[in-house]
Each structure stands twice: as structure tokens, then as C-alpha cells.
Design an enzyme around this catalytic site. Structure first.
Site, PDB file in Angstrom:
ATOM      1  CG  ASP A 129      -1.609   1.220   1.420  1.00  0.00           C
ATOM      2  OD1 ASP A 129      -1.769   2.239   0.411  1.00  0.00           O
ATOM      3  OD2 ASP A 129      -2.352   1.526   2.491  1.00  0.00           O
TER       4      ASP A 129
ATOM      5  CE  LYS B 296      -2.107   6.820  -3.401  1.00  0.00           C
ATOM      6  NZ  LYS B 296      -2.496   5.920  -2.436  1.00  0.00           N
TER       7      LYS B 296
ATOM      8  CD  GLU C  87      -5.394   3.306  -2.488  1.00  0.00           C
ATOM      9  OE1 GLU C  87      -6.326   4.293  -2.051  1.00  0.00           O
ATOM     10  OE2 GLU C  87      -4.036   3.965  -2.939  1.00  0.00           O
TER      11      GLU C  87
ATOM     12  CG  ASP D  24      -9.322   4.687   1.890  1.00  0.00           C
ATOM     13  OD1 ASP D  24      -8.645   5.270   3.181  1.00  0.00           O
ATOM     14  OD2 ASP D  24      -8.507   4.272   1.002  1.00  0.00           O
TER      15      ASP D  24
END
Ligand code: AMP
Length: 616
Positions: A9, A70, A147, A169
Site C-alpha cells: 500500500d 502520491k 485500493e 477510506d
């Protein structure tokens, strides 16, 4: 070359690596460390820092540190870091290399292949940049995995049948919600929404801002201007307090010598309640619920169509998130796979399958039951002493600690009995009593006395229950040695019989012999030991408001049902109070009614040997 494939991850705030080890998929890392902050930097001497050390210097040396890379994946923009120019994939590769090293330290083999996760909304360019980062780190990226798909794999929804799930999330810096259907290995993302500028960091900012304001009020110094070190410390303190407030109703923050004025150190000291904190963050949490509505709308589904709501991301540990989402979706979200490890574990499931292992889902240790205490509340408009308030909810990963607030029920109350139950029913008597203890020596107070009840459950099923008088910090604790043990059918049958008898007796159809109640409730099913008494002790009963006629009559009815089990003098006292209540109702004397009501509540409390408590 080994057949090892790891699942990674690669997160905005934190990253993790998982692989098949010792018969199951595990998150790997040196010692106790499992979470690598997605932060890269250079020290003053030019040494490369990855993870924690980079994160620690971020607030002080932003020019030498980068976080949230990211967000820039897929762009061509170079990042200037400590005088060096690096691309986003190069910076991500440094994080991936560190994770590969963590896997090597745990498994003794350096991985050469990986499954890496990306958000569902990542474009082709962003996915390509992620592959490039893997290659730069010496990892062949065998699969890029969405994800939400990883989360559903971790929860075992890749088992072949068809499921529809909503995956919520909320991480440190991003929020995503997806509606997915999962059938075997195939996951279809029906819709996805979110805000890639919203997360737990914003909660920290709000809390840090509040701390700065408080400090300014206390000392007249604004640490937000010209005090970078103090500002960084406030930010850390805010994050720590935030995490504490996920399990405690209060967090105390003390930062010694935050700044100096005229050579004199100034300290920050403040206590913040969960209620105040929730008021601060509520608008942000509400905004995530708007995204949930939009995602549902776009997928053409309703909340009731969801087989599950899965919580992912460290910030979903925030109780307000859980509570508001439960309200909105009308089903309890699942959080039984550690929310901050869930995506890595799901990537690990796919990685293990690709490496030829037969893995269905990840194994996690969760509490199989809820645990809580009974309290004096209301049922059907009348006071009821066996209301049940769960403190530890079932299917929560272990070990865990949770604390709830209760209040004494009447002025000058100095003792209370805590009854600890295992079960899910909101009527405590329909659950299983696992332990009880008495708290004596409470400070006599005219107003509500706040009593905290803390529960800690560990992996071995040892349950610690502590009552703490908030005003003094005095506490009392018991340990239930085998709290998670399933009850035998005989024990359950015996418990049901007791409950049946009690209910029969309450309605007056069955007259139990003296001693059946409450003594029969005293035997604890769990082995209770290790009682500790620090000073004195606590617990809580609910506070009657100024009673109305109906409430007073309800209370009299309740005490009448106990007449045949009361000692002669208690019965006489109860009858005397009944007469006082009757006279007070007749004459409209509310003060006398309140006083008689209080006396009867106290007598009943004593008779029933029950803890009460108005849970917050
Ligand atoms: P993630 O990006 O999923 O690793 O989540 C990181 C975010 O979760 C950070 O903002 C953390 O401060 C937050 N977080 C971690 N533990 C907790 C907790 N117990 N309560 C609230 N937020 C938490």
C-alpha cells in the site's frame, strides 16, 4: 530467484508491505514497526532519510523534506529536495525500497515482485508512474490493484459469490468512497468520489489551531507567528490528543516550555473533551457523508443494497465517523480488519494468490462480543436500572482500550456497583454477566459526579475494567480472566432461567423467595480476580431529572415489585416514601416530590445492587 510476491500500500501519508508468512498474510516490518510514513528527506549533512526521521524533521525543515508525493504522481514536475532534483516516481521508489528492506528483514529474502495499490480514480499516467516507481526500486510490479478492491479482498469478499460494498477510506490526507461489486477475482468499481485534500491531517490542524488559541489566551503569545519549533510541537501534540480522543472521552495536553518569554518558560496545559473535538471536526466529517450520498447516487444503489460498509484508513478510528456513517447507512460499518493495514493486507492476499498460495482473506484477532456495563436509564418512559451500554464493540481488532462517561444518579452519592456484561442486547439482563464490583468512597457532590469506565481487552481474553472518578482520578479496577470464553449451552440455559424468573417476579406473577434477587446475579461467569483499589472507587447511576408524576409512579411500581424480597425495615421505609410521594403529588409540592423521589431511587439502588449511569 524466490517466488515471493509482496503486496504494498503506497499511501499518501503512510505505506505498508504485506506478504504470506507463517501460514497467513501479515504486514511486515522491523520490531513492532508496521507503518512507514510516506516521507523522504535529507538531513543537514545530506544523509537520506525515509519514513519516521523524515517525518520528524518535516515541520522544521520543509525545504529538505517531502511528504504526500502520491499527489504528484503522473505529473512531470521535479521536486527540489535538499538541493537535489528528483521526480515523483524517484521519491516513491525510495519509499518502496525501504518497504522491500522491511520485508527482507522480516522474511530473510529480498522481494523482487510486488502488487502495488492505487486509488480507483488514478489515471493511466498515474498508474504508469507507480509502475515506474516499482521498477526504480528493483521491483517487478506484477499487478496494479485498486485500493477498494484490496480492502474487499482483505475482508474476504473475493470468495466467488457476488457482493456489493461501500468502501469508506479516510486517511491522513485523502478521502475516497467507492461502491464496488465483487465477484471472485473481479471487482467492478461502480462509482467513486472523494476529496484528495481532506483527511486526518485536517483534524490535527483544527485541533492545533485550537491549542494555539488557548495558549495565546493563557500567555498572550501567538506561537503561529515566528515560533516554528513550538508550532511543530503543537501539531504533534494535537495528533496525539486526537488519537487519544478516539478511545477516551478526554485528552490532557501538556507541553512544557513551549516558548520562553523574558527567559521564563511558558507551558501549555489544557484538557479537551471528545465532545468539543467533535464539534470542531463535524463539518469535515459531514462533507465526507455528502460524498457517500453522491457515490451511492452515481452507482444507482441505495444504502440498503449494500452487503457491507468497510472502513479503511487510520482516520476511520474517529468515533464520530463511525457513528455518523452508521446513522446514514443504517448498517454498522465493519472495521474488524485494522483500518490502516487493510489495503496492504488486501494487496498481500492478491500477491499470495499470484504466488500460488490458497488465501481467502486475512486473519485478524477481534473481540467476538461486545462488553459493557448496565446503568440506570429509562425504558418505556420509566426508570430502568438494567439498561446496557457497550463500551467495547464486537468485531473490533484486539488489543484495545475504550472509555465511556457515566454520571451518578443523585446528590451526595458515595458508592455504586459496576456490573460488567458480555453481549449485544440493550437490556443488560439479556446479556451475560461476566463480573461486578463495588466502588465506594466517591466524593460527595451536590451536582453530577462524573465517573469514567475504562475497558481494556487483550488478545488472551483478559478484560480489565477500571472505574475512575473524573474529579479526583481515584480508581478501582477488576480483571476478568476469561472474558472471551464462549458460554456453554448449560450456562446460557441457566442464565435464561434466571432472567425468566426475574421477569416473572417483576410482573408480580411469580413470587421469588428472598435471596433469589439480587444474589443470584452475583455469581460471575468469568473468573474475576486482581481487584485493585487506588484510594477509593467509583461508578455511576443515572441522575433523575426533576421527576414528573408518571416517573414517580413508575418508580413506586418498581419498588412494589421488590417488596416481597425486602427486609422488613426497608419495606417500611419504602412504604413511608410512597406516602410522601403521594402527598407531594397531591399538594403539588415539587421540592418534596424531588426529595422523596431521590430517597426512593437511593433505596432501590441499594436494593437492586445495580450500577446505573447515564452514558454520555
Ligand atoms: P492512513 O493514511 O490510513 O495511514 O491514516 C493516517 C491518518 O490516520 C493520520 O491522520 C493519523 O493521525 C490518523 N489516525 C491514526 N490512528 C488514529 C486514531 N486512533 N484515531 C484517529 N485518527 C487516527
Amino acid at each position: 530467484m524466490s517466488d515471493l510476491i509482496v503486496g504494498i500500500d503506497l499511501g499518501t501519508t503512510n505505506s505498508e508491505v504485506a506478504a504470506f508468512a507463517d501460514g497467513q498474510v501479515r504486514v511486515l516490518g522491523p520490531g513492532d514497526r508496521r507503518i512507514l510514513p510516506s516521507c523522504v528527506g535529507f538531513s543537514a549533512s545530506g544523509e537520506l532519510l525515509v519514513g519516521e526521521p523524515a517525518r520528524n524533521q518535516q515541520a522544521l525543515y520543509p525545504e529538505r523534506t517531502v511528504r504526500s508525493i502520491k499527489r504528484r504522481m503522473g505529473s512531470q514536475e521535479a521536486v527540489l529536495l535538499g538541493g537535489k532534483s528528483l521526480t515523483p516516481p524517484e521519491i516513491s521508489a525510495l519509499i518502496l525500497r525501504e518497504l522491500a528492506e522491511w520485508a527482507r528483514l522480516s522474511l530473510g529474502v529480498r522481494p523482487e515482485k510486488a502488487v502495488i495499490t492505487v486509488p480507483a480514480y488514478f489515471s493511466d499516467a498515474q498508474r504508469a508512474a507507480t509502475r515506474e516507481a516499482g521498477a526504480l526500486a528493483g521491483l517487478e510490479v506484477v499487478r496494479i490493484l485498486n485500493e477498494p478492491t484490496a480492502a474487499s479482498l482483505a475482508y474476504g469478499y473475493g470468495d466467488g459469490s457476488r457482493h456489493t460494498a461501500l468502501i469508506y477510506d479516510l486517511g491522513g490526507g485523502t478521502f475516497d468512497v467507492s461502491v464496488v461489486t465483487v465477484e471472485g477475482d473481479i471487482t467492478e468499481v461502480l462509482s467513486s468520489h472523494g476529496n484528495n485534500r481532506l483527511g486526518g491531517d485536517d483534524f490535527d490542524d483544527l485541533l492545533a489551531e485550537r491549542l494555539a488559541q488557548e495558549f495565546q489566551k493563557q500567555h498572550g503569545v501567538d506561537v503561529r507567528n515566528g515560533h516554528p519549533a513550538a508550532k511543530a510541537r503543537l501539531w504533534w501534540a494535537a495528533e496525539e490528543a486526537k488519537k487519544k480522543l478516539s478511545q477516551e472521552p478526554y485528552a490532557r495536553i501538556r507541553e512544557e516550555a513551549l516558548v520562553e518569554r523574558n527567559g521564563k518558560p511558558l507551558h501549555l496545559e489544557i484538557e479537551i473533551s471528545r465532545t468539543d473535538y467533535e464539534t470542531l471536526i463535524r463539518p469535515l466529517v459531514e462533507s465526507t457523508l455528502d460524498s457517500v450520498s453522491r457515490a451511492l447516487q452515481d452507482s444507482g444503489r441505495k444504502p440498503g443494497d449494500m452487503d457491507a460498509v468497510l472502513l479503511v484508513g487510520g482516520s476511520t478510528r474517529t468515533p464520530l465517523v463511525f457513528n455518523l456513517l452508521t446513522e446514514r447507512m443504517a448498517i454498522e460499518p465493519r472495521q474488524d480488519v485494522h483500518p490502516d493495514l487493510c489495503v496492504a493486507l488486501g494487496a498481500g492476499v492478491l500477491a499470495s494468490r499470484l504466488a500460488g498460495r490458497d488465501v481467502d482473506r486475512v486473519l485478524v484477532d477481534v473481540s467476538p462480543y461486545s462488553f459493557g456495563v448496565s446503568f440506570l436509564g429509562e425504558r418505556g418512559g420509566v426508570p430502568y436500572p438494567h439498561c446496557y451500554k457497550p463500551i467495547i464493540h464486537r468485531n473490533t481488532p484486539l488489543p484495545l482500550t475504550r472509555t465511556e462517561r457515566f454520571y451518578t444518579s443523585h446528590p451526595f452519592q458515595t458508592r455504586v456497583d459496576v456490573q460488567v456484561y458480555q453481549g449485544e442486547d440493550d437490556d443488560a439482563l439479556k446479556n451475560i454477566l461476566v463480573g461486578d464490583f463495588r466502588v465506594e468512597g466517591l466524593t460527595e457532590m451536590e451536582e453530577d459526579n462524573e465517573v469514567l469506565c475504562r475497558m481494556r481487552l487483550d488478545l488472551d481474553g483478559v478484560l480489565e475494567v477500571t472505574s475512575i472518578e473524573k474529579a479526583t482520578g481515584k480508581s478501582k479496577q477488576i480483571t476478568v480472566a476469561n472474558a472471551m470464553q464462549a458460554k456453554s449451552p448449560e450456562e446460557i440455559a441457566a442464565g435464561k432461567k434466571r432472567i425468566h424468573e426475574l421477569f416473572e417476579s417483576r410482573s408480580g406473577e411469580h413470587s421469588a423467595s428472598a435471596g433469589d434477587f439480587p444474589d443470584s446475579y452475583d455469581d460471575t461467569d468469568g473468573e474475576t480476580d486482581g481487584e485493585t483499589d487506588e484510594g477509593l472507587t467509583i461508578d455511576a447511576v443515572a441522575k433523575p431529572e426533576v421527576p414528573g408524576e408518571a416517573a414517580a409512579k413508575g418508580l413506586m411500581e418498581r419498588s412494589r415489585n421488590l417488596f416481597d424480597r425486602m427486609h422488613e425495615e426497608d419495606r417500611e421505609e419504602a412504604i413511608d416514601i410512597h406516602e410522601r410521594i403521594g402527598a407531594a403529588i397531591e399538594s403539588g409540592d415539587t421540592a418534596a416530590l424531588a426529595e422523596a423521589y431521590r430517597a426512593l431511587t437511593e433505596l432501590l439502588f441499594f436494593m437492586e445492587g445495580q450500577i446505573g449511569g447515564r452514558p454520555n
